[in-house]
Design an enzyme around this catalytic site. Structure first.
Site, PDB file in Angstrom:
ATOM      1  N   GLU C 151       0.807  -1.228   0.000  1.00 19.27           N
ATOM      2  CA  GLU C 151       0.000   0.000   0.000  1.00 19.27           C
ATOM      3  C   GLU C 151       0.838   1.275   0.000  1.00 19.27           C
ATOM      4  O   GLU C 151       0.751   2.101   0.924  1.00 19.27           O
ATOM      5  CB  GLU C 151      -0.956  -0.019   1.197  1.00 19.27           C
ATOM      6  CG  GLU C 151      -2.001  -1.117   1.084  1.00 19.27           C
ATOM      7  CD  GLU C 151      -3.005  -1.152   2.244  1.00 19.27           C
ATOM      8  OE1 GLU C 151      -2.775  -0.468   3.250  1.00 19.27           O
ATOM      9  OE2 GLU C 151      -4.020  -1.862   2.125  1.00 19.27           O
ATOM     10  N   GLU C 307      -6.464  -7.947  -1.051  1.00 15.62           N
ATOM     11  CA  GLU C 307      -6.944  -8.004   0.326  1.00 15.62           C
ATOM     12  C   GLU C 307      -8.436  -7.696   0.355  1.00 15.62           C
ATOM     13  O   GLU C 307      -8.926  -6.872  -0.410  1.00 15.62           O
ATOM     14  CB  GLU C 307      -6.261  -6.954   1.228  1.00 15.62           C
ATOM     15  CG  GLU C 307      -4.803  -7.168   1.498  1.00 15.62           C
ATOM     16  CD  GLU C 307      -4.236  -6.079   2.420  1.00 15.62           C
ATOM     17  OE1 GLU C 307      -5.027  -5.439   3.155  1.00 15.62           O
ATOM     18  OE2 GLU C 307      -3.019  -5.861   2.388  1.00 15.62           O
TER      19      GLU C 307
END
Lengths: 677, 677, 677
Positions: C151, C307
């Site tokens: 991320e 995710e």
């Protein structure tokens, strides 16, 4: 050094050093204090600059003179140490005494309550001034007690504190960094420490996601503050002053774990400033009543109400005047819950700076023909009338667990409801339920001795620490009643989750397991509906908010169930037999009315008897005992007249003999303890 | 160096330096300006980087050329000094010119309005560029005036400022630190200073509870800004430029005490950007009308409207377009209240950066076939038609006290209502009441000369300074009318509370004493109910909010009383005879409709006559006088037609002859002054 | 290095390094994973401290062992590089790797995602650890792909970054500071730069009003992050590891321009955490469906859902449990929009620290008899059943422009609505309109190739960059349909306003010019009312909010007009013929129902056919194609049964054969592509 008094202490903070050029004002103040039935003043709070105007140059003569003259006029002194605010020269010469904030910026001089607790220099300077004060006043008959510093709080992140924190951690984890890593779960996000030297206190510029670190930091701040207090007290004792010692605590303050500081003091005291606005007077009074019960239970004996306001404060969002009657009723409510004093901040209103508009007994107008002066005087007069009650103790059958470490851990953690878990509210609602049952209650941490209670209520006991689960298990096994709720038994003392099912160690006691917990937005609600013929006789439904626990039953039975959403019909309130006792589990964040109904239903079922039978709603009933007499206080903060049935043989000490309680007033009756069932 | 004009100035900010590679745009702009009736531009605001591209290298040729060509085309220039934003090289070479904020962090280069006012380097560099500009333009016939810097504001906490602040304090307190300690009440919280060298400006990292320190800091910032202005002006004069000088002020700006800066300038000017959204257009207009009356009264003569927006701004939360008619009506409203100009920011819209979407006369589209261009042109045309009114003066019978030091002190203090005292709102409501009575009004500080008014209105005169209580006493004694309110006469100029009762020095004038003051939450309200047969003939009840003063009457009489709470029936509006005059005391924060009804009732009772009889609601009527003629302006910002009765002999200058005023428009009539009663 | 899979990847993040002393847990996890149909884990995210415990001392044996044993059990690994969080020793020894925030304060060690992207040391250290990992696993058959860091986001303002930023600018503006000054319009407020060395990144303590500077800073951050990724990937390739590479992106993240990072990766992936609370499940699903369509379009091929959460997250304001069915339906929705995987964070729930309450497949209880485990297993089983669809591609006829640079520029600029322009909402409403028409859509930046679409929808195309206006003109000219809105065509790539009228370059295509734009407060609204017999057959009126464009028509025709305010009756929706195509202009911020009705009306008018005819409301229909087969997914997130008409010849792959779709479930049918009209 136990604190003893044969009458109620009545007075408050007095700052004659603000008027040292006005002999006339000192004289006038004494005249007015006597007229107001004042028998005590608290002197010396924040007076350091006056007591030690330059380093090592002490001047206590002005203080001595005032203690003397007050004592001659029948007014005793509680003497404060001045460490709550240092003089300018001290910060100028020793900048290490100034705090560093969590972002690692050092304060400039200013404000108060902002010294470094670790600084050896500050501790030394405090020792010296305290020693001087104690030398001066150790034998003075007018000194009733020592009030150390003022409203301790806050934290410092300076290098001295960092090093002390590392030492504290090294000691706690026995020098084993692996133990710390495991306890704090640092394998997560690659945070593994390889040395204690790497540790820094939590910071918005650094680490803020290791909750174990956060918890230990909070514990360290309490420990460091405790050592600071210890040093202050040691100076007093070293100088030969043996009067009892206290510190003044604050409402709902979660910066320190007060339960850990109790050992350093002889008597507990606190400052109570209810918010008499924004909710009913009854709610305002009860919220502080709970804190009275918390402060009293710290030492299991009478406490002092060190500060309160005779009318509006100046630091709340609105400075609401206290309506007629509140001053007296609030003072008596403190006494009802175990206070041996009613004290005000302040006797004479200061002229300038931050607190110039804080309510005072003598205001800027300066005369006695004011409503506030009259109400204060009347309160003092009533305390004289009931002085035989001073020193009486409280014996509660119920314990309510309110644990600040539990709060730290729960509220810091991410999830399950970051917009608010409502821990303090849950404790408050449980408290109101217990009060609705007409019972005295000790509000205590989970470390408290729990073996003598008939009922233990544990709202949101997220953290289980020091074997509390074993104490609760033994309590129920031996025949006690236990009430637990959702979000309990989740983590250990390091905020590390228990594995294998929750509530940890209590699944058999409760007869169930929590499978998952749902969180509701502020706009959402669910319902808790009674199952038919439930053993508590509940017939109403109640709203549930915030959190809804979904449990899997083992031996427990369902008393209520959810009314809505995809988990409708799943259990919402359960009971379970365990040993000789009974355990209840409240699955969701029920509204207040649930607690007001269900806790009395439980106490009634198990024959835990209230102080007054058929207690009308919204009254707060408390008792204090002395010799063979029980004094029962009934406080009415509503705007309506209420009536209770006086027990047979009861004798009214204050109020109407027919049991009628006027609006905003207090009834006190006494009864013989031997007449108990 | 008085500012004089024989016509209304019409134009605004123009930044040709943003288009210096576009000769075609300069030509087109001049064509469009002439078409829009523009006769003035403001040049040079923020042009330093262009005027002095590197240290000591000046280039004013581009500016000279533009001033010349504009003048040839009938367009005069108000020339700005460039100190509002410095060039990069100046900050690079002399970092001391960059401001330090209250947390003691130094700014990086950027933004604007952010130099240190104390820095000798900055003052020197500003002197030099101003001198150069003045040398260049001192004899230029096209230069109408000098506009010094831009929208002064903000503060600097650098070491240079700290030292200057200490010097200022030492001078003020005559080198006597004890005087300062007493004035600031530093015995409180052990804050006693032992040397002026210990003083630091207020800081979120240091001292923030000594309100005397805060007040002096604010005064110091104004004083330092004033000296900065003085230096700027001196450079201009030193170079031989004698055109009048102004600074442009801002709406409701409380960072500076404008009343103290007035002496440095020849004509007052300000920037008016009403919020034409979120409330009625009438309210938007009146809020700025009050500020017109404040700015005009600073020098008691016509002022300049230096900036306004021809359509939506870009810095408000919503960029609301000005609906048709507003541009003209708002411009004429400024004129009605005493402006000799209507100026816009900006003539041509910039292409990039922060203000690229700020409304402009010529927008990115660049042509004249836009609604905005048409409305601006029409406004210019109307100003031409009424040019005989330029220079006419306002003579008000009413003074309304709006004092920024009073505001600083009241709003910084803790208590009695930290969530908002509503000072500015209270002044605004009183203003609307005066306007509802059809009267001109001077909005002034308490230091203003007050001897010529028939009525003085003092909302929330918390601070009494420089003997204002004596001026008010003399006013009433001599036959004047006084209106005071709750929360008045509380502190002296150091924010030190008056002892012995309040409103200090005026208890006999008002015939009462304030005993205590209650504060209401935002959700609460009380009522003010008329007593029967009250002398003002009030028959309605009004809501009261925020603050309710509980007074004890001496000679005063009750006109209204509270309707609720425990102080129902206690006085809410009082009157008192004193000498030849009358004093009214409004006890609570009444709603606007109270002021709209009660102030006209008071002026009517005491025969203080409005400009128009039977004035319809929501109209704003003003007058300006010149020679023997009074010009009366009636502004209608409602969406409906309104009609007034024209006085006998009145002659309509603008609008319908029958007294009908169209929606969003202005009627002007003239009458002979000698015809006054 | 194309990413290929013959089945759907099903698994997620797994952190065995948190349990390295628990062999039993590893074994149990593998047993449970197999039971849950898991065929993949993501390992190594944030494992640096474990992989390189001290500088240069690598330990990958634990990782190797786990990759091996998992592979033996049929579970493949996506292997992460660990740069998302560095070990303590790295920051201790090389402080330059720590970020400096915009106020120029350096971080302490802590948290994650906070290294300096520019630091040569950090790049070098990352290269080394990546190289080691790649050496170890380059030939391992169990390694499915590389997941670089985690991320990416955030920015650093350290001196290294400042210098890199200056170099970037110098290159972009060809060393010509005048070019930069013109582009950034620095003549405004005297901000002219005379050297690239003077430039500092935007700062709350420095420059914050030059939007060109802001824009370039954002672009620089993306560029610098891209080079960091490039370095990470190069280390892997240099070591001989050739598996495909991805980075995991985030929902609605505007800190980076993802479109610019796509070139560095082989397959796109992202983390999807819808807010299943506060709005309907359909809205929650559609908001992430749009992002699926955005991520897929980045590389025009299947992506990975890296995710998602199997139940409640712990970082949202409320941790809402996923109600039964949501886990599977949300996973299938990702697949419907082009995902080749469904992955969870996390497989086993961590015990401590920040994410201990984040939902996991295996929770602290640790067994399989939980609702969540059952739903996850069921999802895995379904993915097995439909594995033939893996790898199928999406072919959309519609493009929706969602451009992050456009957003940066628009939202940073001052005006026309600083309290919120609603760009993302406008894109979302247009998306829902397209979905209501039953169409697949590519959500793309304005740089995307646009030549193959039938319909292009451009909400609020404020910035026109890289000739997009030419692409849109060509599209319409050649017969395409274009939908544009208010606040379009205003600025160029430097945020410099276009002169001469807007929407720039498209006024003839749209047949109109925007004259001015009104901004509405949150409380205001206008109406858009159909003109009679309009070509789209619109009969309803719709609310308009926030912004209302006032246009001047040239060749365009009015379809709807405003209903209120002073611009009632002016055009609110227009159409224009241009070349062989048609362009629509939506003048105001219409409510969602406008888009749900009007976009289907437009597609119907122009015969752009949806995937299912007579599509019921609130269903999301998508298609994927492989060989000659089209797989059509219909997702129903409502609580009600819905029914569609299956096309002739369609064969149901998942769900009911009669076209009935159960609440919270998915129907999949396949059809032959050649059967298309």
């Amino acid at each position: 050094m136990d604190f003893k008094t044969r009458h109620f202490i009545f007075g408050g903070d007095y700052n004659p050093e603000q008027w040292d050029d006005r002999e006339d004002i000192l004289e006038e103040d004494i005249r007015l204090m006597k007229k107001a039935n004042i028998n005590e003043v608290t002197l010396g709070v924040f007076a350091w600059a006056k007591e030690e105007p330059s380093e090592g140059q002490y001047d206590l003569s002005w203080l001595r003179k005032r203690v003397d003259i007050l004592y001659e006029n029948g007014i005793e002194t509680i003497l404060s140490t001045p460490s709550g605010a240092r003089p300018h020269w001290l910060a100028d010469k020793y900048p290490e005494v100034l705090r560093v904030d969590e972002s690692r910026h050092k304060d400039l001089f200013g404000e108060r309550h902002n010294h470094c607790y670790t600084s050896p220099v500050y501790r030394e300077k405090v020792w010296q001034i305290n020693h001087k004060l104690a030398e001066e006043f150790r034998h003075h008959p007018g000194i009733k007690a020592w009030h150390i510093s003022n409203e301790y709080g806050g934290e410092c992140h300076c290098p001295l504190c960092q090093q002390a924190f590392r030492n504290y951690l090294s000691e706690k984890f026995e020098g084993n960094i692996e133990k710390l890593n495991h306890a704090w779960w640092t394998a997560f996000w690659s945070k593994t420490y390889t040395s204690f030297d790497q540790i820094e206190s939590p910071s918005s510029r650094g680490e803020r996601s290791i909750f174990g670190l956060y918890l230990e930091w909070k514990r360290f701040v309490t420990k460091q503050t405790g050592e600071f207090i210890k040093n202050e007290k040691a100076a007093i004792r070293d100088a030969g002053a043996m009067q009892p010692v206290t510190i003044n605590m604050m409402y709902e303050f979660d910066g320190l774990n007060y339960a850990k500081l109790t050992k350093y003091i002889d008597v507990a005291s606190w400052d109570s400033y209810p918010e008499w606005f924004g909710h009913s007077d009854t709610d305002a009074a009860l919220s502080h009543a709970m804190y009275h019960d918390f402060i009293r239970a710290l030492k299991n004996k009478p406490f002092l109400l060190m500060e309160s306001c005779p009318t509006a404060t100046n630091w709340q969002p609105v400075s609401k005047l206290k309506k007629p009657g509140i001053v007296k009723a609030a003072g008596l409510s403190a006494v009802a819950h175990g206070a041996d004093s009613v004290q005000y901040f302040q006797i004479r209103q200061g002229r300038g700076s931050f607190e110039k508009f804080h309510g005072a007994v003598i205001d800027h107008y300066g005369k006695e023909d004011t409503r506030v002066f009259r109400e204060v005087s009347d309160t003092g007069s009533t305390l004289k009338d009931i002085s035989k009650i001073a020193g009486a103790k409280t014996h509660a059958k119920v314990a309510l667990i309110h644990d600040v470490e539990n709060r730290w851990a729960m509220e810091k953690s991410a999830g399950p409801r970051n917009c608010g878990l409502g821990y303090y509210d849950a404790v408050m609602k449980a408290y109101k339920g217990i009060k609705a049952a007409g019972l005295d209650v000790d509000v205590v941490s989970m470390d408290h001795e729990l073996s003598d209670y008939k009922l233990i209520v544990c709202p949101m006991l997220y953290m289980l620490r020091n074997g509390v689960e074993e104490k609760l298990r033994a309590h129920v096994k031996g025949g006690g009643i236990l009430i637990m709720t959702y979000w309990s038994g989740i983590v250990d003392e390091n905020d590390l989750c228990y594995l294998g099912g929750t509530p940890f160690g209590l699944m058999d006691v409760l007869g169930l397991r929590s499978e998952e917990i749902d969180s509701l937005t502020d706009e959402e609600e669910n319902e808790m509906c009674p199952v038919s013929d439930n053993a508590l006789g509940i017939t109403k439904s109640y709203k549930a908010r915030k959190l809804c626990d979904l449990v899997v039953l083992d031996t427990a039975k369902t008393l209520m169930e959810y009314g809505k959403d995809w988990y409708a019909k799943r259990p919402a309130l359960c009971e379970n037999d365990f040993g000789k006792g009974k355990a209840y589990y409240i699955c969701a964040d029920a509204d207040e009315d649930f607690y007001l109904d269900v806790i009395p239903a439980i106490t009634k079922r198990h024959r835990i008897k209230g102080l007054v039978s058929n207690l009308p709603k919204e009254l707060d009933v408390c008792s204090r005992e002395k010799d063979d007499t029980r004094y029962v206080f009934v406080s009415n903060f509503t705007g309506e007249e209420k009536k209770i049935s006086l027990p047979k043989g009861a004798k009214v000490v204050l109020g109407n003999n027919d049991g009628v309680i006027d609006p905003i007033s207090t009834l006190i009756f006494e009864e013989s303890i031997s007449s108990d069932s």
